[in-house]
Write a protein that holds these residues in place. Structure first.
Motif, PDB file in Angstrom:
ATOM      1  N   PHE A  25       0.955  -1.210   0.000  1.00  0.00           N
ATOM      2  CA  PHE A  25       0.156  -0.044   0.164  1.00  0.00           C
ATOM      3  C   PHE A  25       0.931   1.275  -0.089  1.00  0.00           C
ATOM      4  CE2 PHE A  25      -3.539  -2.644   1.878  1.00  0.00           C
ATOM      5  CZ  PHE A  25      -4.380  -2.508   0.594  1.00  0.00           C
ATOM      6  N   ALA A  26       1.895   1.262   0.639  1.00  0.00           N
ATOM      7  CA  ALA A  26       2.802   2.434   0.935  1.00  0.00           C
ATOM      8  C   ALA A  26       3.660   2.325  -0.596  1.00  0.00           C
ATOM      9  CB  ALA A  26       3.863   2.051   1.864  1.00  0.00           C
ATOM     10  N   ALA A  27       3.885   1.359  -1.107  1.00  0.00           N
ATOM     11  CA  ALA A  27       4.407   1.528  -2.513  1.00  0.00           C
ATOM     12  C   ALA A  27       3.657   2.081  -3.363  1.00  0.00           C
ATOM     13  CB  ALA A  27       4.945   0.111  -3.086  1.00  0.00           C
ATOM     14  N   LEU A  28       2.175   1.808  -3.449  1.00  0.00           N
ATOM     15  CA  LEU A  28       1.463   2.172  -4.326  1.00  0.00           C
ATOM     16  C   LEU A  28       0.873   3.668  -4.199  1.00  0.00           C
ATOM     17  CD1 LEU A  28      -0.828  -0.971  -4.534  1.00  0.00           C
ATOM     18  CD2 LEU A  28       0.748  -0.183  -6.295  1.00  0.00           C
ATOM     19  N   PHE A  29       0.870   4.162  -2.941  1.00  0.00           N
ATOM     20  CA  PHE A  29       0.276   5.411  -2.641  1.00  0.00           C
ATOM     21  C   PHE A  29       0.707   6.549  -3.564  1.00  0.00           C
ATOM     22  CE2 PHE A  29       0.355   9.633  -0.267  1.00  0.00           C
ATOM     23  CZ  PHE A  29      -0.996   9.457  -0.039  1.00  0.00           C
ATOM     24  N   LEU A  30       1.963   6.911  -3.746  1.00  0.00           N
ATOM     25  CA  LEU A  30       2.277   8.191  -4.545  1.00  0.00           C
ATOM     26  C   LEU A  30       1.876   8.104  -6.035  1.00  0.00           C
ATOM     27  CD1 LEU A  30       3.557  11.009  -4.583  1.00  0.00           C
ATOM     28  CD2 LEU A  30       5.797   9.748  -5.170  1.00  0.00           C
ATOM     29  N   PRO A  31       2.095   6.764  -6.625  1.00  0.00           N
ATOM     30  CA  PRO A  31       1.711   6.455  -7.895  1.00  0.00           C
ATOM     31  C   PRO A  31       0.195   6.876  -8.198  1.00  0.00           C
ATOM     32  CG  PRO A  31       3.383   4.913  -7.432  1.00  0.00           C
ATOM     33  CD  PRO A  31       3.009   5.593  -6.032  1.00  0.00           C
ATOM     34  N   GLU A  48     -10.973   2.179 -14.246  1.00  0.00           N
ATOM     35  CA  GLU A  48     -10.839   1.060 -13.362  1.00  0.00           C
ATOM     36  C   GLU A  48      -9.776   0.175 -13.814  1.00  0.00           C
ATOM     37  OE1 GLU A  48     -11.832   0.716 -10.377  1.00  0.00           O
ATOM     38  OE2 GLU A  48     -13.023   2.719 -10.270  1.00  0.00           O
ATOM     39  N   HIS A  49      -9.898  -0.236 -15.139  1.00  0.00           N
ATOM     40  CA  HIS A  49      -8.800  -1.039 -15.513  1.00  0.00           C
ATOM     41  C   HIS A  49      -7.324  -0.597 -15.626  1.00  0.00           C
ATOM     42  CE1 HIS A  49     -11.907  -4.003 -16.715  1.00  0.00           C
ATOM     43  NE2 HIS A  49     -12.360  -3.129 -17.471  1.00  0.00           N
ATOM     44  N   MET A  50      -7.381   0.878 -15.901  1.00  0.00           N
ATOM     45  CA  MET A  50      -6.145   1.465 -16.042  1.00  0.00           C
ATOM     46  C   MET A  50      -5.696   1.355 -14.546  1.00  0.00           C
ATOM     47  SD  MET A  50      -6.793   4.824 -18.470  1.00  0.00           S
ATOM     48  CE  MET A  50      -5.525   5.609 -17.931  1.00  0.00           C
ATOM     49  N   ARG A  51      -6.385   1.583 -13.410  1.00  0.00           N
ATOM     50  CA  ARG A  51      -5.903   1.637 -11.963  1.00  0.00           C
ATOM     51  C   ARG A  51      -5.459   0.300 -11.671  1.00  0.00           C
ATOM     52  NH1 ARG A  51     -10.353   3.872 -10.493  1.00  0.00           N
ATOM     53  NH2 ARG A  51      -9.761   6.018 -10.384  1.00  0.00           N
ATOM     54  N   GLN A  52      -6.135  -0.632 -12.160  1.00  0.00           N
ATOM     55  CA  GLN A  52      -5.560  -2.201 -11.814  1.00  0.00           C
ATOM     56  C   GLN A  52      -4.381  -2.472 -12.508  1.00  0.00           C
ATOM     57  OE1 GLN A  52      -9.250  -4.527 -13.337  1.00  0.00           O
ATOM     58  NE2 GLN A  52     -10.141  -3.901 -11.673  1.00  0.00           N
ATOM     59  N   ALA A  53      -4.101  -2.044 -13.644  1.00  0.00           N
ATOM     60  CA  ALA A  53      -2.549  -2.207 -14.650  1.00  0.00           C
ATOM     61  C   ALA A  53      -1.815  -1.526 -13.802  1.00  0.00           C
ATOM     62  CB  ALA A  53      -3.024  -1.909 -15.817  1.00  0.00           C
ATOM     63  N   LEU A  54      -2.193  -0.155 -13.362  1.00  0.00           N
ATOM     64  CA  LEU A  54      -0.830   0.332 -12.607  1.00  0.00           C
ATOM     65  C   LEU A  54      -0.710  -0.313 -11.172  1.00  0.00           C
ATOM     66  CD1 LEU A  54       0.507   3.144 -12.346  1.00  0.00           C
ATOM     67  CD2 LEU A  54      -1.360   4.000 -11.147  1.00  0.00           C
ATOM     68  N   ALA A  55      -1.547  -0.795 -10.617  1.00  0.00           N
ATOM     69  CA  ALA A  55      -1.257  -1.564  -9.366  1.00  0.00           C
ATOM     70  C   ALA A  55      -0.383  -2.678  -9.878  1.00  0.00           C
ATOM     71  CB  ALA A  55      -2.294  -1.902  -8.667  1.00  0.00           C
ATOM     72  N   PHE A  56      -0.563  -3.501 -10.723  1.00  0.00           N
ATOM     73  CA  PHE A  56       0.039  -4.624 -11.370  1.00  0.00           C
ATOM     74  C   PHE A  56       1.579  -4.347 -11.697  1.00  0.00           C
ATOM     75  CE2 PHE A  56       1.261  -7.722 -14.473  1.00  0.00           C
ATOM     76  CZ  PHE A  56       1.222  -8.770 -13.836  1.00  0.00           C
ATOM     77  N   LEU A  57       1.498  -3.149 -12.495  1.00  0.00           N
ATOM     78  CA  LEU A  57       2.767  -2.723 -13.060  1.00  0.00           C
ATOM     79  C   LEU A  57       3.787  -2.230 -11.803  1.00  0.00           C
ATOM     80  CD1 LEU A  57       4.545  -2.133 -15.302  1.00  0.00           C
ATOM     81  CD2 LEU A  57       3.512   0.148 -15.444  1.00  0.00           C
ATOM     82  N   ILE A  58       3.383  -1.218 -10.782  1.00  0.00           N
ATOM     83  CA  ILE A  58       4.048  -0.722  -9.743  1.00  0.00           C
ATOM     84  C   ILE A  58       4.389  -2.045  -8.635  1.00  0.00           C
ATOM     85  CG2 ILE A  58       4.092   0.766  -7.618  1.00  0.00           C
ATOM     86  CD1 ILE A  58       4.075   2.323 -10.287  1.00  0.00           C
ATOM     87  N   LEU A  59       3.620  -2.905  -8.598  1.00  0.00           N
ATOM     88  CA  LEU A  59       4.064  -3.957  -7.456  1.00  0.00           C
ATOM     89  C   LEU A  59       4.830  -5.019  -8.304  1.00  0.00           C
ATOM     90  CD1 LEU A  59       0.466  -4.881  -6.064  1.00  0.00           C
ATOM     91  CD2 LEU A  59       2.331  -3.721  -4.810  1.00  0.00           C
ATOM     92  N   GLY A  60       4.892  -5.139  -9.539  1.00  0.00           N
ATOM     93  CA  GLY A  60       5.838  -6.087 -10.189  1.00  0.00           C
ATOM     94  C   GLY A  60       7.082  -5.327 -10.342  1.00  0.00           C
ATOM     95  N   ILE A  61       7.074  -3.899 -10.417  1.00  0.00           N
ATOM     96  CA  ILE A  61       8.593  -2.982 -10.322  1.00  0.00           C
ATOM     97  C   ILE A  61       9.308  -3.374  -9.040  1.00  0.00           C
ATOM     98  CG2 ILE A  61       9.818  -1.106 -10.621  1.00  0.00           C
ATOM     99  CD1 ILE A  61       7.796  -0.380 -12.875  1.00  0.00           C
ATOM    100  N   TYR A  62       8.216  -3.214  -8.041  1.00  0.00           N
ATOM    101  CA  TYR A  62       8.922  -3.287  -6.731  1.00  0.00           C
ATOM    102  C   TYR A  62       9.418  -4.722  -6.537  1.00  0.00           C
ATOM    103  CZ  TYR A  62       8.468  -3.747  -1.552  1.00  0.00           C
ATOM    104  OH  TYR A  62       8.903  -4.163  -0.130  1.00  0.00           O
TER     105      TYR A  62
END
Length: 169
Positions: A25-31, A48-62
């Motif tokens: 959640f902390a890693a996702l906060f700023l993006p 909503e789909h873009m939001r889900q894709a962003l979470a998937f991408l940010i978490l993957g990078i992390y």
């Protein structure tokens, strides 16, 4: 600190994962803050789909970055757990990517069931929780107590020893 062959307990790994959720959640906060400002907090299906894709991408990078850098996320460091691949000093990027994708199997069956059955939001959470519980039981399918996604990715979690205490002068 070198990894040994000790396997962290299932309880220890699940506890680390709970901590990991808070850190995610902390890693996702700023993006997400930037995304919400840009999209004006829209809730159209496309956003909503873009939001889900962003979470998937940010978490993957992390996760991929942390696993390939030193085999540990912050939660794993706290619980002295390390992901390794036998024969490799560091986890290769490809292996980390495969592990990340396979780790989604913790929740994906529950998501598929929830949406296929058109469950209410509360029942969707139950389906996802059931999926997580069932996946955690995969650790009991082999003698090493590794979760199925690690077995499939060719990785394993090891328990690091306690750090040695500094001698008092």
């Amino acid at each position: 600190m070198q990894a040994n062959n000790a396997v962290p307990t299932v309880k220890r790994r699940l506890t680390s994962m709970l901590y990991e959720i808070l850190l995610a959640f902390a890693a996702l906060f700023l993006p997400f803050l930037v995304f919400e400002i840009i999209t004006k907090a829209s809730h159209t299906p496309q956003v909503e789909h873009m939001r889900q894709a962003l979470a998937f991408l940010i978490l993957g990078i992390y996760f991929v970055h942390q696993w390939t850098r030193k085999g540990q996320t912050l939660a794993m460091q706290t619980w002295r757990i390390k992901v390794v691949q036998p024969g490799h000093e560091r986890l290769p990027v490809r292996t980390a990517l495969v592990r990340y994708l396979l780790a989604w199997l913790w929740v994906l069956p529950g998501i598929v069931v929830a949406y296929a059955a058109d469950l209410s939001n509360k029942h969707k959470l139950y389906a996802i929780f059931a999926s997580i519980v069932l996946w955690s039981l995969t650790a009991f399918l082999n003698k090493d107590r590794q979760f199925l996604h690690d077995k499939l990715a060719g990785t394993r979690l090891v328990q690091l020893p306690k750090p040695e205490k500094a001698a008092k002068k």
